[in-house]
Design a protein around this motif. Structure first.
Motif, PDB file in Angstrom:
ATOM      1  N   ALA A   1       0.854  -1.178   0.000  1.00 43.68           N
ATOM      2  CA  ALA A   1       0.000   0.000   0.000  1.00 43.68           C
ATOM      3  C   ALA A   1       0.887   1.223   0.000  1.00 43.68           C
ATOM      4  CB  ALA A   1      -0.915  -0.004   1.210  1.00 43.68           C
ATOM      5  N   SER A   2       0.473   2.261  -0.675  1.00 39.35           N
ATOM      6  CA  SER A   2       1.421   3.341  -0.896  1.00 39.35           C
ATOM      7  C   SER A   2       0.926   4.741  -0.567  1.00 39.35           C
ATOM      8  CB  SER A   2       1.849   3.314  -2.364  1.00 39.35           C
ATOM      9  OG  SER A   2       0.725   3.549  -3.170  1.00 39.35           O
ATOM     10  N   THR A   3      -0.230   4.876   0.017  1.00 36.30           N
ATOM     11  CA  THR A   3      -0.726   6.207   0.322  1.00 36.30           C
ATOM     12  C   THR A   3      -0.014   6.747   1.564  1.00 36.30           C
ATOM     13  OG1 THR A   3      -2.841   5.602  -0.633  1.00 36.30           O
ATOM     14  CG2 THR A   3      -2.791   7.595   0.701  1.00 36.30           C
ATOM     15  N   SER A   4       0.832   7.749   1.375  1.00 35.36           N
ATOM     16  CA  SER A   4       1.643   8.298   2.465  1.00 35.36           C
ATOM     17  C   SER A   4       0.775   8.780   3.616  1.00 35.36           C
ATOM     18  CB  SER A   4       2.494   9.458   1.952  1.00 35.36           C
ATOM     19  OG  SER A   4       3.396   8.992   0.990  1.00 35.36           O
ATOM     20  N   GLY A   5       1.290   8.577   4.819  1.00 38.96           N
ATOM     21  CA  GLY A   5       0.617   9.090   6.002  1.00 38.96           C
ATOM     22  C   GLY A   5      -0.556   8.263   6.484  1.00 38.96           C
ATOM     23  N   THR A   6      -0.779   7.083   5.903  1.00 37.87           N
ATOM     24  CA  THR A   6      -1.858   6.218   6.370  1.00 37.87           C
ATOM     25  C   THR A   6      -1.267   5.069   7.175  1.00 37.87           C
ATOM     26  OG1 THR A   6      -1.875   4.723   4.476  1.00 37.87           O
ATOM     27  CG2 THR A   6      -3.201   6.747   4.284  1.00 37.87           C
ATOM     28  N   PRO A   7      -2.074   4.415   7.998  1.00 36.47           N
ATOM     29  CA  PRO A   7      -1.565   3.305   8.807  1.00 36.47           C
ATOM     30  C   PRO A   7      -1.045   2.128   7.979  1.00 36.47           C
ATOM     31  CG  PRO A   7      -3.735   3.985   9.584  1.00 36.47           C
ATOM     32  CD  PRO A   7      -3.466   4.725   8.310  1.00 36.47           C
ATOM     33  N   VAL A   8      -1.445   2.025   6.712  1.00 35.57           N
ATOM     34  CA  VAL A   8      -1.049   0.873   5.894  1.00 35.57           C
ATOM     35  C   VAL A   8       0.107   1.177   4.938  1.00 35.57           C
ATOM     36  CG1 VAL A   8      -3.276  -0.271   6.053  1.00 35.57           C
ATOM     37  CG2 VAL A   8      -2.852   1.347   4.190  1.00 35.57           C
ATOM     38  N   THR A   9       0.682   2.364   5.005  1.00 35.28           N
ATOM     39  CA  THR A   9       1.808   2.696   4.138  1.00 35.28           C
ATOM     40  C   THR A   9       2.919   1.674   4.336  1.00 35.28           C
ATOM     41  OG1 THR A   9       1.291   5.044   4.225  1.00 35.28           O
ATOM     42  CG2 THR A   9       3.520   4.464   3.553  1.00 35.28           C
ATOM     43  N   GLY A  10       3.368   1.074   3.247  1.00 33.78           N
ATOM     44  CA  GLY A  10       4.428   0.078   3.317  1.00 33.78           C
ATOM     45  C   GLY A  10       3.945  -1.335   3.551  1.00 33.78           C
ATOM     46  N   PHE A  11       2.681  -1.521   3.889  1.00 29.03           N
ATOM     47  CA  PHE A  11       2.152  -2.874   4.061  1.00 29.03           C
ATOM     48  C   PHE A  11       2.084  -3.554   2.701  1.00 29.03           C
ATOM     49  CE2 PHE A  11       1.627  -1.862   8.262  1.00 29.03           C
ATOM     50  CZ  PHE A  11       0.764  -2.658   8.992  1.00 29.03           C
ATOM     51  N   GLN A  12       2.083  -4.893   2.719  1.00 23.54           N
ATOM     52  CA  GLN A  12       2.095  -5.657   1.486  1.00 23.54           C
ATOM     53  C   GLN A  12       0.920  -6.621   1.444  1.00 23.54           C
ATOM     54  OE1 GLN A  12       5.937  -7.505   1.658  1.00 23.54           O
ATOM     55  NE2 GLN A  12       7.021  -5.612   1.193  1.00 23.54           N
ATOM     56  N   LEU A  13       0.563  -6.979   0.231  1.00 22.49           N
ATOM     57  CA  LEU A  13      -0.537  -7.906   0.018  1.00 22.49           C
ATOM     58  C   LEU A  13      -0.103  -9.317   0.416  1.00 22.49           C
ATOM     59  CD1 LEU A  13      -3.413  -7.981  -1.149  1.00 22.49           C
ATOM     60  CD2 LEU A  13      -2.387  -8.342  -3.404  1.00 22.49           C
ATOM     61  N   ALA A  14      -0.874  -9.922   1.305  1.00 23.63           N
ATOM     62  CA  ALA A  14      -0.629 -11.307   1.691  1.00 23.63           C
ATOM     63  C   ALA A  14      -1.337 -12.213   0.684  1.00 23.63           C
ATOM     64  CB  ALA A  14      -1.157 -11.565   3.094  1.00 23.63           C
ATOM     65  N   VAL A  15      -0.760 -13.355   0.420  1.00 22.92           N
ATOM     66  CA  VAL A  15      -1.317 -14.287  -0.557  1.00 22.92           C
ATOM     67  C   VAL A  15      -1.749 -15.554   0.154  1.00 22.92           C
ATOM     68  CG1 VAL A  15      -0.760 -15.681  -2.591  1.00 22.92           C
ATOM     69  CG2 VAL A  15       0.050 -13.344  -2.421  1.00 22.92           C
ATOM     70  N   ASP A  16      -2.738 -16.193  -0.371  1.00 25.10           N
ATOM     71  CA  ASP A  16      -3.345 -17.436   0.107  1.00 25.10           C
ATOM     72  C   ASP A  16      -4.048 -17.259   1.437  1.00 25.10           C
ATOM     73  OD1 ASP A  16      -1.377 -17.826   2.101  1.00 25.10           O
ATOM     74  OD2 ASP A  16      -0.598 -19.670   1.253  1.00 25.10           O
ATOM     75  N   VAL A  17      -4.340 -16.008   1.769  1.00 25.29           N
ATOM     76  CA  VAL A  17      -5.140 -15.688   2.945  1.00 25.29           C
ATOM     77  C   VAL A  17      -6.448 -15.091   2.427  1.00 25.29           C
ATOM     78  CG1 VAL A  17      -5.310 -14.254   5.005  1.00 25.29           C
ATOM     79  CG2 VAL A  17      -3.097 -15.173   4.325  1.00 25.29           C
ATOM     80  N   THR A  18      -7.555 -15.717   2.780  1.00 24.76           N
ATOM     81  CA  THR A  18      -8.843 -15.206   2.332  1.00 24.76           C
ATOM     82  C   THR A  18      -9.668 -14.877   3.553  1.00 24.76           C
ATOM     83  OG1 THR A  18      -8.828 -16.302   0.220  1.00 24.76           O
ATOM     84  CG2 THR A  18     -10.972 -15.860   1.130  1.00 24.76           C
ATOM     85  N   PRO A  19     -10.218 -13.666   3.631  1.00 22.82           N
ATOM     86  CA  PRO A  19     -10.201 -12.618   2.617  1.00 22.82           C
ATOM     87  C   PRO A  19      -8.807 -12.019   2.449  1.00 22.82           C
ATOM     88  CG  PRO A  19     -11.147 -11.772   4.639  1.00 22.82           C
ATOM     89  CD  PRO A  19     -10.911 -13.252   4.854  1.00 22.82           C
ATOM     90  N   ALA A  20      -8.623 -11.270   1.349  1.00 23.70           N
ATOM     91  CA  ALA A  20      -7.330 -10.644   1.065  1.00 23.70           C
ATOM     92  C   ALA A  20      -6.990  -9.634   2.158  1.00 23.70           C
ATOM     93  CB  ALA A  20      -7.369  -9.953  -0.295  1.00 23.70           C
ATOM     94  N   THR A  21      -5.718  -9.617   2.565  1.00 23.87           N
ATOM     95  CA  THR A  21      -5.284  -8.710   3.623  1.00 23.87           C
ATOM     96  C   THR A  21      -3.974  -8.018   3.255  1.00 23.87           C
ATOM     97  OG1 THR A  21      -4.062 -10.468   4.767  1.00 23.87           O
ATOM     98  CG2 THR A  21      -6.345 -10.079   5.471  1.00 23.87           C
ATOM     99  N   LEU A  22      -3.748  -6.892   3.910  1.00 27.25           N
ATOM    100  CA  LEU A  22      -2.457  -6.215   3.874  1.00 27.25           C
ATOM    101  C   LEU A  22      -1.766  -6.520   5.183  1.00 27.25           C
ATOM    102  CD1 LEU A  22      -3.399  -2.690   2.471  1.00 27.25           C
ATOM    103  CD2 LEU A  22      -2.230  -4.538   1.254  1.00 27.25           C
ATOM    104  N   GLU A  23      -0.478  -6.860   5.113  1.00 27.61           N
ATOM    105  CA  GLU A  23       0.296  -7.214   6.300  1.00 27.61           C
ATOM    106  C   GLU A  23       1.650  -6.517   6.237  1.00 27.61           C
ATOM    107  OE1 GLU A  23       0.524 -11.477   6.438  1.00 27.61           O
ATOM    108  OE2 GLU A  23      -1.634 -11.695   6.654  1.00 27.61           O
ATOM    109  N   PRO A  24       2.323  -6.389   7.386  1.00 27.67           N
ATOM    110  CA  PRO A  24       3.639  -5.744   7.368  1.00 27.67           C
ATOM    111  C   PRO A  24       4.625  -6.426   6.422  1.00 27.67           C
ATOM    112  CG  PRO A  24       2.853  -5.939   9.617  1.00 27.67           C
ATOM    113  CD  PRO A  24       1.891  -6.709   8.749  1.00 27.67           C
TER     114      PRO A  24
END
Length: 130
Positions: free
Chosen positions: A1-24
């Motif tokens: 995720a790339s929107t500066s100043g948000t809690p998810v900046t720098g998080f990455q898409l996890a795979v094979d986890v449903t539902p889809a999630t962003l993780e450190p």
């Protein structure tokens, strides 16, 4: 995720986890973008990122093993991830990440609705060059 100043900046898409999630720390393997899909290549198989249906403007995202349902993704290495227009929504590069413990559940955002009672932030996704 790339929107500066948000809690998810720098998080990455996890795979094979449903539902889809962003993780450190998310998926770091090879990506597959054939036939309008986003696939995470594992061995001889792909997990495909699919857009679910909802009457709300936020659409659930899920991974499916060797089952590509969504064919309207526009993505490649070094680019922003976009869902092309369909009969039910306009093209969008907006995603909604909603806090769930130490991860964020990920939705495609096609309007302004947000899940009630959840802490959510709007973001964009980029595919890093390998």
């Amino acid at each position: 995720a790339s929107t500066s100043g948000t809690p998810v900046t720098g998080f990455q898409l996890a795979v094979d986890v449903t539902p889809a999630t962003l993780e450190p720390t998310g998926f770091t393997g090879g990506w597959d973008f054939v036939n309008g899909g986003i696939g995470a290549f594992y061995g001889c198989h792909d997990f495909w990122l699919n857009i679910g249906t909802s009457t709300k403007s936020y659409k659930p995202l899920s991974w499916a093993f060797d089952n590509q349902v969504t064919t309207n993704w526009i993505a490649s290495e070094g680019s922003k991830v976009t869902a092309a227009a369909t009969a039910t929504y306009n093209a969008t590069s907006s995603f909604l990440a909603c806090k769930e413990k130490s991860t964020y559940r990920l939705y495609l955002q096609t309007g302004t609705d947000k899940p009630a009672g959840l802490e959510c932030t709007t973001t964009e996704l980029f595919v890093k060059k390998s």
